[in-house]
Design a protein around this motif. Sequence first.
Motif, PDB file in Angstrom:
ATOM      1  N   MET A   1      40.058  85.748  47.610  1.00  0.00           N
ATOM      2  CA  MET A   1      40.345  86.237  48.960  1.00  0.00           C
ATOM      3  C   MET A   1      39.217  87.140  49.444  1.00  0.00           C
ATOM      4  SD  MET A   1      44.459  86.796  48.933  1.00  0.00           S
ATOM      5  CE  MET A   1      44.410  87.700  50.448  1.00  0.00           C
ATOM      6  N   ASP A   2      38.726  88.016  48.565  1.00  0.00           N
ATOM      7  CA  ASP A   2      37.606  88.889  48.923  1.00  0.00           C
ATOM      8  C   ASP A   2      36.387  88.043  49.275  1.00  0.00           C
ATOM      9  OD1 ASP A   2      35.103  90.575  48.248  1.00  0.00           O
ATOM     10  OD2 ASP A   2      36.694  92.073  48.284  1.00  0.00           O
ATOM     11  N   LEU A   3      36.125  87.037  48.464  1.00  0.00           N
ATOM     12  CA  LEU A   3      34.989  86.146  48.719  1.00  0.00           C
ATOM     13  C   LEU A   3      35.163  85.416  50.054  1.00  0.00           C
ATOM     14  CD1 LEU A   3      32.358  84.924  47.626  1.00  0.00           C
ATOM     15  CD2 LEU A   3      33.751  83.213  46.455  1.00  0.00           C
TER      16      LEU A   3
ATOM     17  N   SER B   1      43.522  75.957  48.287  1.00  0.00           N
ATOM     18  CA  SER B   1      44.885  76.492  48.212  1.00  0.00           C
ATOM     19  C   SER B   1      44.984  77.548  47.110  1.00  0.00           C
ATOM     20  CB  SER B   1      45.905  75.380  47.969  1.00  0.00           C
ATOM     21  OG  SER B   1      45.892  74.972  46.617  1.00  0.00           O
ATOM     22  N   ILE B   2      45.971  78.404  47.248  1.00  0.00           N
ATOM     23  CA  ILE B   2      46.224  79.438  46.240  1.00  0.00           C
ATOM     24  C   ILE B   2      46.597  78.774  44.915  1.00  0.00           C
ATOM     25  CG2 ILE B   2      47.627  81.458  45.662  1.00  0.00           C
ATOM     26  CD1 ILE B   2      45.652  81.831  48.075  1.00  0.00           C
ATOM     27  N   ALA B   3      47.351  77.677  44.969  1.00  0.00           N
ATOM     28  CA  ALA B   3      47.729  76.957  43.745  1.00  0.00           C
ATOM     29  C   ALA B   3      46.499  76.455  43.007  1.00  0.00           C
ATOM     30  CB  ALA B   3      48.660  75.795  44.078  1.00  0.00           C
TER      31      ALA B   3
ATOM     32  N   TYR C   1      55.221  75.911  43.388  1.00  0.00           N
ATOM     33  CA  TYR C   1      53.934  75.234  43.448  1.00  0.00           C
ATOM     34  C   TYR C   1      53.654  74.734  44.868  1.00  0.00           C
ATOM     35  CZ  TYR C   1      50.058  72.130  42.754  1.00  0.00           C
ATOM     36  OH  TYR C   1      48.821  71.535  42.873  1.00  0.00           O
ATOM     37  N   ASP C   2      54.651  74.091  45.478  1.00  0.00           N
ATOM     38  CA  ASP C   2      54.471  73.584  46.847  1.00  0.00           C
ATOM     39  C   ASP C   2      54.129  74.709  47.818  1.00  0.00           C
ATOM     40  OD1 ASP C   2      54.966  71.017  45.961  1.00  0.00           O
ATOM     41  OD2 ASP C   2      57.049  70.978  46.684  1.00  0.00           O
ATOM     42  N   PHE C   3      54.822  75.851  47.683  1.00  0.00           N
ATOM     43  CA  PHE C   3      54.542  77.008  48.540  1.00  0.00           C
ATOM     44  C   PHE C   3      53.088  77.458  48.374  1.00  0.00           C
ATOM     45  CE2 PHE C   3      54.169  81.669  48.764  1.00  0.00           C
ATOM     46  CZ  PHE C   3      54.428  81.865  50.105  1.00  0.00           C
ATOM     47  N   LEU C   4      52.645  77.633  47.140  1.00  0.00           N
ATOM     48  CA  LEU C   4      51.282  78.100  46.881  1.00  0.00           C
ATOM     49  C   LEU C   4      50.235  77.050  47.237  1.00  0.00           C
ATOM     50  CD1 LEU C   4      51.890  79.950  43.498  1.00  0.00           C
ATOM     51  CD2 LEU C   4      51.520  80.980  45.754  1.00  0.00           C
ATOM     52  N   ASP C   5      50.600  75.779  47.107  1.00  0.00           N
ATOM     53  CA  ASP C   5      49.665  74.706  47.431  1.00  0.00           C
ATOM     54  C   ASP C   5      49.484  74.555  48.936  1.00  0.00           C
ATOM     55  OD1 ASP C   5      47.895  72.720  46.407  1.00  0.00           O
ATOM     56  OD2 ASP C   5      49.325  71.169  47.031  1.00  0.00           O
ATOM     57  N   ASN C   6      50.484  74.959  49.705  1.00  0.00           N
ATOM     58  CA  ASN C   6      50.394  74.876  51.166  1.00  0.00           C
ATOM     59  C   ASN C   6      49.840  76.152  51.788  1.00  0.00           C
ATOM     60  OD1 ASN C   6      51.361  72.212  51.813  1.00  0.00           O
ATOM     61  ND2 ASN C   6      53.300  72.878  50.948  1.00  0.00           N
ATOM     62  N   LEU C   7      49.529  77.129  50.984  1.00  0.00           N
ATOM     63  CA  LEU C   7      48.962  78.392  51.461  1.00  0.00           C
ATOM     64  C   LEU C   7      47.468  78.387  51.142  1.00  0.00           C
ATOM     65  CD1 LEU C   7      49.611  81.155  52.704  1.00  0.00           C
ATOM     66  CD2 LEU C   7      50.093  81.971  50.405  1.00  0.00           C
ATOM     67  N   THR C   8      46.646  78.320  52.179  1.00  0.00           N
ATOM     68  CA  THR C   8      45.201  78.297  51.957  1.00  0.00           C
ATOM     69  C   THR C   8      44.613  79.693  52.079  1.00  0.00           C
ATOM     70  OG1 THR C   8      44.645  77.953  54.290  1.00  0.00           O
ATOM     71  CG2 THR C   8      45.023  75.958  52.943  1.00  0.00           C
TER      72      THR C   8
END
Length: 166
Positions: free
Chosen positions: A15-17, A75-77, A118-125
Amino acid sequence: MKLSTKGRYAVTAMMDLAIHDPLGPVTLADISQCQGISLSYLEQLFAKLRKDGLVEGVRGPGGGYRLGRPASQISIAEIIKAVDENIDVTRCLGNKDCHGGEKCLTHQLWEDLSTRLYDFLDNLTLASFIQRPEIREVSHRQDTIANRIATMFPPRAMLSARMAAA
């Protein structure tokens, strides 16, 4: 599921990057200073992130790291998986052998939760998350504090140059 520091730190560093990527390559030392993550630990994490193509190194003066793809495509995932974290809340890590070699009574519940997580984290970019105003405010505060600390405690080379000039 308990996300270890490895997964948390990887997401924080990415996120910092992502926030600073538009300004050019970011050094691990800068991320370390702003986020309070050990430089040697960041080096280990970034080796894994680089292997998965999530970051790329830039050599030479002004070098550091850049995102391997646009923040909107990471994605976060993916970040969590890249550093060998498991997004699974089952006791058996999905092997269905949690109760004497067989599936336990609540296995399906935890498996369904793992899938949703997993779906939640995979849909969060990265892009969708860093655009939040509260994330920008925290980043600005951390950058300001890091700059103050850097001014108070300059690298030894700068101290030597200041002392020679005096």
